[in-house]
Design an enzyme around this catalytic site. Structure first.
Site, PDB file in Angstrom:
ATOM      1  N   GLY A   1       0.761  -1.231   0.000  1.00 18.69           N
ATOM      2  CA  GLY A   1       0.000   0.000   0.000  1.00 18.69           C
ATOM      3  C   GLY A   1       0.794   1.284   0.000  1.00 18.69           C
TER       4      GLY A   1
ATOM      5  NE  ARG B   1      -0.587   2.533  -6.008  1.00 20.66           N
ATOM      6  CZ  ARG B   1      -1.729   2.634  -6.680  1.00 20.66           C
ATOM      7  NH1 ARG B   1      -1.755   3.313  -7.802  1.00 20.66           N
ATOM      8  NH2 ARG B   1      -2.835   2.068  -6.220  1.00 20.66           N
TER       9      ARG B   1
ATOM     10  CE1 TYR C   1      -9.731   2.791  -8.581  1.00 17.10           C
ATOM     11  CE2 TYR C   1      -7.940   2.629 -10.162  1.00 17.10           C
ATOM     12  CZ  TYR C   1      -8.825   2.032  -9.306  1.00 17.10           C
ATOM     13  OH  TYR C   1      -8.812   0.666  -9.166  1.00 17.10           O
TER      14      TYR C   1
ATOM     15  CB  CYS D   1     -17.363   5.886 -28.976  1.00 19.24           C
ATOM     16  SG  CYS D   1     -18.551   6.964 -29.760  1.00 19.24           S
TER      17      CYS D   1
ATOM     18  CE1 TYR E   1      -3.263  -2.790  -8.852  1.00 19.17           C
ATOM     19  CE2 TYR E   1      -1.784  -1.027  -8.183  1.00 19.17           C
ATOM     20  CZ  TYR E   1      -2.404  -2.240  -7.919  1.00 19.17           C
ATOM     21  OH  TYR E   1      -2.151  -2.885  -6.737  1.00 19.17           O
TER      22      TYR E   1
END
Length: 421
Positions: free
Chosen positions: A239, A278, A318, A346, A375
């Site tokens: 995290g 991450r 997000y 579109c 991600y």
């Protein structure tokens, strides 16, 4: 830190010029730096030393087999959340005793897969899952090593869609109920509790929520040990966030994170497991796209790229920010403009940035989205029948295609028209 820098005005990935990759594979594409992946993994191992520890890379952030092989060869374990990710870890050569299985919806088939192939532990998320694993392991005549993911009701101060440690979130069991659950594990066949698991969210930019959660885990460890449970490992999740902008506001460093872990749980004599994704993969990757058109609208200009929300969904899903830079550096003093940076899908939601200040750009120019390694490719889709884009790995002065762009024939060939049509 990353290894994407301008050399003589041209953006490079380590020793490779980005335009050279674009010429070879076309745009858009993802490119990853092996040096950045290596450096960020080693930052965590160094931060936790001399505590006994295992760093397990969160595959959900970047799952390409070449990346997993690179990290696995460095000694990384893997944190998986599906049978497919478990298969990826094994295919990359990571042994079962370095694979941790997380996730709230493990099926009996996935449990059996991991027990047959080898597993470091299952991080249990609920009592129904605990009982299901007991049944599967007992039927196989094996014992499954487990931790229980406790929910410490800590506000991670992150985006609501990636916060996991509050009482209203679907993850884990309330920490107050942990003694009762561990007592049941001790009674159930086929299970052996080896530790405690906690993970409060993703992209955390402060240490205080971690410290609050880990302090609660330390107290729980003492309680469970007093009740006769052998707590050998503490899985502290992942995290820790990354800087998505080049501002002076940077998240805590792994060294500070490691010092906080030692301060809160280092006295317990447990092996420490962490599951960063991450911070290892995020700044290791760029998304490179080409400018299709520059469109002048009512009071705004649009930079229309050949990359779209199906290639990088984070801004649409997000509201996430990615720095966007020209691949050919603009000379100092050159004019700039504010663009709405969009893709060709579109959907109005196919927007990467609004009013983003960039050097004047023209059709055919290349731009790069920074901090796109996590991600990005893993969340991509073929919406609008747009092929998944290539992934490239760079090491020093050479690069390899580690996932090719599929042809339209391959995409269409996956569909079947029934004989009665």
């Amino acid at each position: 830190m990353d290894h994407f820098i301008y050399k003589s005005g041209v953006l490079h990935a380590e020793g490779v010029a980005i335009p050279d990759i674009a010429a070879a594979v076309g745009t858009p594409f993802y490119v990853y730096s092996a040096a950045t992946l290596t450096r960020h993994y080693r930052l965590f191992t160094e931060a936790l030393s001399p505590l006994p520890h295992q760093v397990c890379f969160a595959i959900k952030s970047l799952s390409n087999l070449a990346v997993l092989k690179l990290l696995g060869d460095l000694g990384a374990g893997m944190d998986v959340v599906s049978g497919g990710e478990y298969r990826r870890a094994k295919a990359a050569g990571v042994p079962g005793d370095r694979i941790v299985f997380s996730g709230v919806g493990k099926t009996r088939e996935e449990m059996r897969l991991a027990l047959e192939g080898g597993i470091r532990q299952f991080n249990l998320e609920s009592e129904p899952e605990m009982r299901a694993l007991s049944e599967v392991a007992s039927s196989m005549g094996v014992t499954a090593p487990v931790t229980v993911r406790v929910n410490p009701d800590v506000d991670a101060k992150t985006h609501e869609k990636i916060a996991t440690g509050k009482s209203e979130n679907k993850f884990g069991i309330p920490i107050a109920r942990a003694p009762e659950v561990y007592a049941e594990i001790a009674r159930l066949p086929g299970l052996r509790a080896v530790g405690i698991d906690v993970h409060i969210g993703s992209q955390l930019t402060e240490l205080e929520p971690f410290e609050e959660a880990f302090t609660k885990v330390a107290a729980l460890t003492e309680t469970l040990r007093a009740q006769g449970h052998s707590i050998e490992r503490l899985d502290l999740g992942g995290g820790l966030g990354i800087p998505y902008t080049r501002s002076n506001e940077a998240p805590p460093l792994p060294t500070d994170y490691g010092a906080m872990i030692k301060r809160t749980v280092g006295h317990l004599g447990c092996e420490i497991e962490i599951e960063p994704g991450r911070l290892i993969s995020g700044n290791s990757g760029l998304l490179v796209a080409g400018v299709v058109y520059v469109k002048n609208g009512e009071g705004r200009d649009f930079l229309i790229l050949d990359a779209a929300m199906n290639d990088l969904v984070r801004p649409s899903m997000y509201g996430a920010h990615h720095d966007i830079v020209p691949v050919i550096e603009a000379p100092a003093g050159n004019p700039s403009a504010a663009y709405d940076v969009v893709g060709p899908v579109c959907e109005t939601g196919d927007t990467f940035a609004k009013g983003r200040g960039l050097p004047l750009l023209a059709e055919g120019d290349l731009v790069a989205f920074r901090s796109a390694g996590a991600y990005g490719a893993v969340m991509a889709s073929e919406y609008n029948t747009r092929p998944l884009i290539p992934e490239i790995l760079v090491q020093d002065d050479h690069f390899a295609v580690i996932r090719a762009r599929p042809s339209f024939d391959e995409i269409l060939g996956r569909d079947n028209i029934p004989a009665w049509l």
